[in-house]
Design a protein around this motif. Structure first.
Motif, short mmCIF file in Angstrom:
data_model
loop_
_atom_site.label_atom_id
_atom_site.label_comp_id
_atom_site.label_asym_id
_atom_site.label_seq_id
_atom_site.Cartn_x
_atom_site.Cartn_y
_atom_site.Cartn_z
N HIS A 95 0.83 -1.20 0.00
CA HIS A 95 0.00 0.00 0.00
C HIS A 95 0.87 1.26 0.00
N LEU A 116 -4.76 5.55 -7.60
CA LEU A 116 -5.05 4.32 -6.85
C LEU A 116 -6.46 4.44 -6.30
N GLU A 117 -7.31 3.46 -6.61
CA GLU A 117 -8.70 3.51 -6.17
C GLU A 117 -9.10 2.18 -5.56
N GLN A 118 -9.89 2.24 -4.49
CA GLN A 118 -10.42 1.00 -3.91
C GLN A 118 -11.79 0.70 -4.50
N GLN A 119 -12.01 -0.55 -4.88
CA GLN A 119 -13.26 -0.96 -5.50
C GLN A 119 -14.29 -1.32 -4.43
N ASP A 123 -11.00 -4.68 -3.18
CA ASP A 123 -9.76 -4.76 -3.94
C ASP A 123 -9.35 -3.37 -4.41
N TRP A 124 -8.10 -3.25 -4.87
CA TRP A 124 -7.57 -1.95 -5.26
C TRP A 124 -7.18 -1.95 -6.74
N SER A 125 -7.43 -0.82 -7.40
CA SER A 125 -7.05 -0.65 -8.81
C SER A 125 -5.96 0.40 -8.93
N LYS A 197 -7.23 -7.12 -2.01
CA LYS A 197 -7.12 -6.28 -0.81
C LYS A 197 -6.20 -6.89 0.24
N MET A 200 -2.41 -5.72 0.31
CA MET A 200 -1.98 -4.34 0.48
C MET A 200 -1.15 -4.08 1.73
#
Length: 330
Positions: A95, A116-119, A123-125, A197, A200
């Motif tokens: 992270h 960086l975005e959290q879905q 999970d993270w994109s 996720k 991270m």
């Protein structure tokens, strides 16, 4: 449309090594693309993205390998991405590494804004955000290489899926191998890597807080010269350099940037931040890195972060993390 964005020439150095591995003369290929291969040896040199796009196309033709971009990351060295490589690889968790990568990504190429975005599922994109009309001018091979370069540093189980703006390749086998057989989506709205996720907050074996901090300082110096109009980068850089001498003053930094305090405040507000917020974020980030080094005393860390005494640092750290510096270190 003319594409004036640039990319580190050292990244093209990895392309040269891949060409050599294919049995080709990289100097001849670079000359055909109109580029001087000697520039790849200069750590500060940059090539126009439009020129790099031409180089990628010439490489695909010379190798007769449509997936040529996937071969390039294997020839990346520790200094291919200037000081950013050290700053990112030495972070304590994935992270932290991704946040620093987003912050420094324009050092490698300023054609994309990385975010960086959290879905919704947690999970993270990690997204390479490029305007569609600009993305259409960039070689697909370049994004193949960038995405694979990042994924190759992940553990296989950390990767969830990959999205590509490019059209579906005729031969998917090299892509399945490069991206661990994970689901791939082509003709997507953006180029992105999706990370589970659970990955991270894993502690990284390559963690070295001192190197991470030093790498970021060098990278920010380079970025500051590259993006002279980016006031946030200028202020962050000034704060980091001044902390050792005590808490930085907004007036002093405004003076250093040849701005009034009011002008500085307006420019930072336009970027959805403030001097106080940047100071706190940098102190918080550095504090966690310094505390990971067990040889440094709390008093020394307090002074290095510009606090007048240990009690003020401890109070601030408790606000940030909910525990004392000593508890956090344990």
């Amino acid at each position: 449309m003319e594409l004036r964005s640039t990319t580190l020439a050292s990244w093209a150095g990895a392309i040269a090594e891949s060409l050599r591995d294919h049995g080709l003369d990289p100097a001849a290929v670079f000359t055909e693309a109109g580029l001087d291969i000697k520039q790849t040896l200069d750590p500060d040199a940059r090539f126009l993205v439009s020129d790099m796009t031409r180089l990628w196309k010439v490489c695909v033709k010379a190798t007769n390998e449509p997936s040529f971009g996937l071969s390039v990351p294997a020839f990346r060295s520790a200094t291919t991405f200037h000081a950013m490589g050290m700053a990112v690889d030495a972070c304590g968790t994935l992270h932290e590494s991704l946040k620093r990568l987003v912050k420094l990504s324009r050092l490698v190429s300023n054609v994309a804004d990385m975010r960086l975005e959290q879905q919704a599922n947690g999970d993270w994109s990690l997204i390479w955000s490029i305007e569609p009309d600009i993305r259409a001018l960039i070689a697909d091979e370049a994004l193949d290489a960038f995405l694979h370069s990042f994924v190759s540093r992940l553990n296989e189980e950390d990767l969830a899926e990959v999205h590509f703006v490019r059209q579906l390749p005729e031969d998917l086998a090299p892509y399945r191998k490069a991206f661990y057989g994970r689901p791939m989506h082509f003709e997507a709205k953006d180029d992105r890597v999706v990370i589970h996720k659970e990955a991270m907050d894993k502690v990284r074996q390559t963690s070295n807080p001192a190197l991470a901090s030093a790498g970021e300082s060098v990278a920010l110096d380079y970025l500051q010269k590259l993006e002279r109009d980016n006031v946030v980068l200028h202020v962050e850089n000034e704060i980091r350099h001044r902390l050792q001498s005590g808490e930085p003053k907004q007036q002093d930094i405004a003076d250093a940037l040849h701005l009034s305090v009011r002008q500085l405040q307006r420019k930072l507000a336009a970027n959805d931040t403030s001097f106080a917020q940047l100071l706190q974020e940098i102190r918080h980030q550095l504090a966690k890195e310094y505390l990971a080094d067990s040889t440094r005393s709390i008093v020394d860390i307090s002074l290095s972060l510009g606090f007048s005494d240990q009690s003020n640092f401890s109070a601030a750290f408790r606000r940030w993390e909910g525990v004392s510096p000593t508890e956090f270190r344990q």
